[in-house]
Design a protein around this motif. Structure first.
Motif, PDB file in Angstrom:
ATOM      1  N   GLU A   1      36.918 -32.738   6.995  1.00  0.00           N
ATOM      2  CA  GLU A   1      36.449 -33.182   5.696  1.00  0.00           C
ATOM      3  C   GLU A   1      34.976 -32.800   5.504  1.00  0.00           C
ATOM      4  O   GLU A   1      34.332 -32.275   6.403  1.00  0.00           O
ATOM      5  CB  GLU A   1      36.637 -34.700   5.566  1.00  0.00           C
ATOM      6  N   SER A   2      34.453 -33.087   4.343  1.00  0.00           N
ATOM      7  CA  SER A   2      33.083 -32.684   4.035  1.00  0.00           C
ATOM      8  C   SER A   2      32.054 -33.750   4.372  1.00  0.00           C
ATOM      9  O   SER A   2      30.856 -33.458   4.411  1.00  0.00           O
ATOM     10  CB  SER A   2      32.965 -32.341   2.542  1.00  0.00           C
TER      11      SER A   2
ATOM     12  N   ALA B   1      17.765 -39.694   6.719  1.00  0.00           N
ATOM     13  CA  ALA B   1      17.851 -38.292   6.296  1.00  0.00           C
ATOM     14  C   ALA B   1      18.580 -37.526   7.384  1.00  0.00           C
ATOM     15  O   ALA B   1      18.396 -37.792   8.583  1.00  0.00           O
ATOM     16  CB  ALA B   1      16.463 -37.707   6.070  1.00  0.00           C
ATOM     17  N   THR B   2      19.419 -36.582   7.003  1.00  0.00           N
ATOM     18  CA  THR B   2      20.201 -35.832   7.989  1.00  0.00           C
ATOM     19  C   THR B   2      20.007 -34.338   7.797  1.00  0.00           C
ATOM     20  O   THR B   2      19.792 -33.846   6.682  1.00  0.00           O
ATOM     21  CB  THR B   2      21.704 -36.157   7.878  1.00  0.00           C
ATOM     22  N   ARG B   3      20.068 -33.615   8.935  1.00  0.00           N
ATOM     23  CA  ARG B   3      20.072 -32.149   8.947  1.00  0.00           C
ATOM     24  C   ARG B   3      21.212 -31.699   9.849  1.00  0.00           C
ATOM     25  O   ARG B   3      21.492 -32.326  10.873  1.00  0.00           O
ATOM     26  CB  ARG B   3      18.756 -31.611   9.503  1.00  0.00           C
TER      27      ARG B   3
ATOM     28  N   PHE C   1      24.603 -44.690   7.342  1.00  0.00           N
ATOM     29  CA  PHE C   1      24.361 -43.579   6.430  1.00  0.00           C
ATOM     30  C   PHE C   1      25.626 -42.724   6.311  1.00  0.00           C
ATOM     31  O   PHE C   1      26.499 -42.746   7.176  1.00  0.00           O
ATOM     32  CB  PHE C   1      23.177 -42.722   6.885  1.00  0.00           C
ATOM     33  N   ARG C   2      25.662 -41.982   5.215  1.00  0.00           N
ATOM     34  CA  ARG C   2      26.770 -41.058   4.965  1.00  0.00           C
ATOM     35  C   ARG C   2      26.249 -39.643   5.120  1.00  0.00           C
ATOM     36  O   ARG C   2      25.218 -39.282   4.545  1.00  0.00           O
ATOM     37  CB  ARG C   2      27.333 -41.270   3.562  1.00  0.00           C
ATOM     38  N   ALA C   3      26.925 -38.845   5.921  1.00  0.00           N
ATOM     39  CA  ALA C   3      26.478 -37.487   6.222  1.00  0.00           C
ATOM     40  C   ALA C   3      27.361 -36.476   5.507  1.00  0.00           C
ATOM     41  O   ALA C   3      28.588 -36.557   5.552  1.00  0.00           O
ATOM     42  CB  ALA C   3      26.531 -37.244   7.726  1.00  0.00           C
ATOM     43  N   GLU C   4      26.713 -35.522   4.858  1.00  0.00           N
ATOM     44  CA  GLU C   4      27.413 -34.421   4.210  1.00  0.00           C
ATOM     45  C   GLU C   4      27.266 -33.167   5.063  1.00  0.00           C
ATOM     46  O   GLU C   4      26.156 -32.802   5.462  1.00  0.00           O
ATOM     47  CB  GLU C   4      26.818 -34.161   2.823  1.00  0.00           C
TER      48      GLU C   4
ATOM     49  N   GLY D   1      28.535 -24.155   4.073  1.00  0.00           N
ATOM     50  CA  GLY D   1      28.604 -22.988   4.940  1.00  0.00           C
ATOM     51  C   GLY D   1      28.975 -23.306   6.385  1.00  0.00           C
ATOM     52  O   GLY D   1      29.268 -22.410   7.167  1.00  0.00           O
ATOM     53  N   LEU D   2      28.958 -24.594   6.731  1.00  0.00           N
ATOM     54  CA  LEU D   2      29.267 -24.979   8.111  1.00  0.00           C
ATOM     55  C   LEU D   2      30.572 -25.765   8.209  1.00  0.00           C
ATOM     56  O   LEU D   2      30.909 -26.251   9.281  1.00  0.00           O
ATOM     57  CB  LEU D   2      28.114 -25.828   8.673  1.00  0.00           C
TER      58      LEU D   2
END
Length: 634
Positions: free
Chosen positions: A381-382, A453-455, A399-402, A406-407
């Motif tokens: 899923e995304s 914040a997520t990367r 938190f919710r991570a997107e 591209g990955l």
């Protein structure tokens, strides 16, 4: 299986002085006296077992080396330890009116009727006390035989790993058991009643030994005949005649005389020591020396027990730590009319933060109900949700991570590191036969002023073709650095490479720290089969973790904690925190605090993390309970 024939008569020479004992030793000795007075053979025996354990001997209460007791009639001459049954057969203690026939039986079988117990004993009470004391110390002697087999101290059938002299003739193996019996005598003498009883044994042993027929009698002219020269005493090997039933009187009389002489030798030695000293000198130290393992006094202790557990199902995946082992499914819509029911996928795990506080992490996402379990293991899923809570389930952050478009591929969640309560790293491994396995996805999440914040990065290493090599083995050090231990299995069962990297969290680049350390073939290890077998135990590891001193610890899948210490030099040392003896003494589980690898017990360690360079914490599980424990390195 070698029979030991008699309830022990112990000797102390008049110069023997017992050193002052601490309160525990006095209490143990006092309890032994009261149990002996009660004539309860079984309670005496198991109390002695506890004294052996307190002295440092590892005697498990479960598993293949669990010891049992078979109590027999008081007139039975043959008492013995059976290595096949892991059982001790012991003649029972007596009531006062039974002791006359007991000593007459001893005289007839062992001294050809020449020992006159009516003349020797001062009164009926002394006759009774001496008889039951014999049973008590015989139990210690037979426990000594058990420890001989359990620790594989004699050559017998252990492939040359024994340490006893002269290929272990009978006088040597019996002398080894006598070391523990005489050590027990000194420990029991912490009680004044035992101490007062001891001098009568000197008289008893002299008179009884003098009563044995001359052709069967020994007089050791040197204490070394119970030690380095024990093989010079050529005892008969069989206590039974060829029919297998008739007692060979010559054997038992020789045996008894040699026994009396050995005890005189040990008890006249001021350096012999009490039971704890004997266990340390004659069992634990030679065991470690023989196995070539590093001896250390690492402290293991329990910080707390978590009531009701943690609500997390712990599992071990033999390929290393893998979050997919913690996956479970909650169907959100079970209406049979719904064409595509939705299922909530949940992954729960526990880990420690930088302060050593226990944290729970939950990863969830929703997906169409899968057609099979393998399909459900894969995240495609995304987005997904990450929640962090304490051991009482109070939410500390969510938190919710997107995942960037591209990955977005098919992945497994494989590892997670909580650097602090405000920073974590989540690792995802490719799972698709059409996808290249030359990378992993790394999600880096940080919280500032209450907002997350997520990367997401596509992380790879030069030459990486199997993502599983970097899917696990991520860990944080006390200074807050992030490391990766790349696990590189080799087709050769004697080789397993680990390469360590320091991770730059700004760019998520890797700096090589240590290349291709061979976990299974350290350069300083011997090549004997026992050592190779030890290292093969760790072909699959559950957890890898390290500190800022450049040391990398590995836990084995058989719950042996901290096996390999990988320093900056191109060698290693085995640095087991606990269970050092388990590979040799038999695998068993338990929970016990202690300051050494035999004294301490660890059952099933999970989520270890260094909080300081000399301290790490972990979760331990045993009998349905959850323990938070710590290890303090020397």
């Amino acid at each position: 299986m070698r029979p030991t024939i008699f309830t022990l008569l112990l000797v102390l020479i008049t110069s023997f002085i017992v050193a002052p004992a601490n309160a525990t030793a006095k209490n143990d000795a006092a309890k032994a006296w009261e149990l002996m007075e009660s004539e309860d053979t079984e309670q005496v025996f198991w109390h002695l077992i506890e004294m052996f354990r307190k002295g440092g001997a590892d005697i498990p209460d479960d598993g293949p080396w669990k010891l049992t007791l078979d109590v027999q009639g008081h007139l039975e001459i043959i008492n013995q330890y059976s290595s096949g049954k892991v059982s001790i057969r012991l003649s029972r203690m007596m009531k006062p009116e039974e002791t006359a026939e007991y000593w007459e039986n001893w005289s007839n079988v062992l001294a050809a009727g020449n020992f006159d117990h009516k003349q020797f004993f001062h009164n009926d009470r002394e006759r009774h006390l001496l008889a039951n004391f014999n049973v008590l110390v015989l139990a210690s002697h037979e426990i000594g035989h058990y420890l001989d087999f359990r620790y594989k101290m004699s050559d017998r059938s252990f492939g040359g790993f024994g340490i006893l002299q002269d290929n272990d003739p009978l006088n040597c193996t019996e002398a080894y058991a006598d070391r523990f019996a005489t050590g027990m005598i000194r420990s029991l003498s912490a009680d004044e009643r035992f101490k007062a009883l001891v001098p009568r044994y000197l008289d008893l042993i002299k008179e009884f030994n003098d009563s044995i027929p001359e052709q069967n009698r020994y007089y050791f002219n040197s204490p070394d005949l119970a030690g380095p020269r024990c093989g010079e005493i050529d005892l008969m090997e069989n206590g039974l005649e060829q029919d297998g039933r008739t007692v060979n009187a010559n054997f038992f009389r020789q045996y008894t005389s040699a026994y009396f002489n050995r005890h005189q030798a040990f008890l006249s030695d001021k350096e012999h020591g009490d039971l704890k000293a004997v266990i340390e000198r004659d069992l634990v130290k030679p065991f470690f020396a023989r196995s070539e393992l590093t001896e250390n006094r690492t402290l293991v202790r329990t910080i707390k027990v978590v009531p009701g557990g943690l609500g997390v199902e712990f599992k071990i995946f033999l390929g290393g730590k893998d979050l997919r082992d913690h996956i479970k499914y909650l169907t959100l819509d079970e209406d049979p009319g719904v064409v595509k029911p939705i299922e909530k996928v949940v992954i729960d795990d526990v880990l420690f933060n930088d302060k050593g506080a226990l944290r729970k992490i939950r990863i969830t996402w929703e997906t169409p109900k899968p057609q099979g379990e393998l399909h459900a293991l894969v995240f495609k899923e995304s987005n997904f949700t990450v929640a962090l809570s304490d051991e009482k389930d109070a939410v500390l952050g969510e938190f919710r991570a997107e995942v960037p478009k591209g990955l977005r591929k098919h992945y497994n969640f494989s590892d997670v590191v909580l650097l602090t309560d405000n920073e974590l790293v989540l690792v995802m491994t490719p799972f698709d036969v059409e996808e290249k396995f030359d990378h992993v996805l790394v999600l880096h999440a940080t919280r500032k002023k209450g907002k997350w914040a997520t990367r997401t990065f596509r992380f790879t290493l030069p030459g990486l073709i199997d993502a599983d090599e970097v899917g696990a083995g991520w860990f944080a050090t006390p200074n807050g650095d992030l490391y990766l231990a790349r696990n590189r299995p080799n087709a050769n069962a004697d080789s397993r490479k680990i390469t360590t990297y320091l991770i730059d969290r700004k760019r998520f680049s890797a700096k090589l720290i240590r290349s291709d350390f061979d976990v299974l073939a350290p350069s300083n290890s011997s090549t004997n089969s026992m050592k190779k077998g030890l290292w093969r135990k760790y072909l699959w590891q559950e957890s890898v973790f390290g500190n800022d001193d450049g040391k990398l610890f590995v836990t084995g899948y058989e719950s042996n904690l901290a096996v390999a210490q990988l320093g900056n030099a191109l060698d290693s040392s085995i640095f087991e925190i606990t269970n050092k003896a388990r590979l040799f003494l038999g695998i068993f589980k338990g929970i016990r605090d202690g300051d050494g690898p035999i004294e301490a017990k660890i059952s099933t360690p999970f989520s270890p993390r260094f909080i300081k360079n000399d301290r790490f914490v972990f979760v331990d599980l045993y009998e349905g309970k959850t323990f938070i424990r710590e290890v303090i390195l020397p």
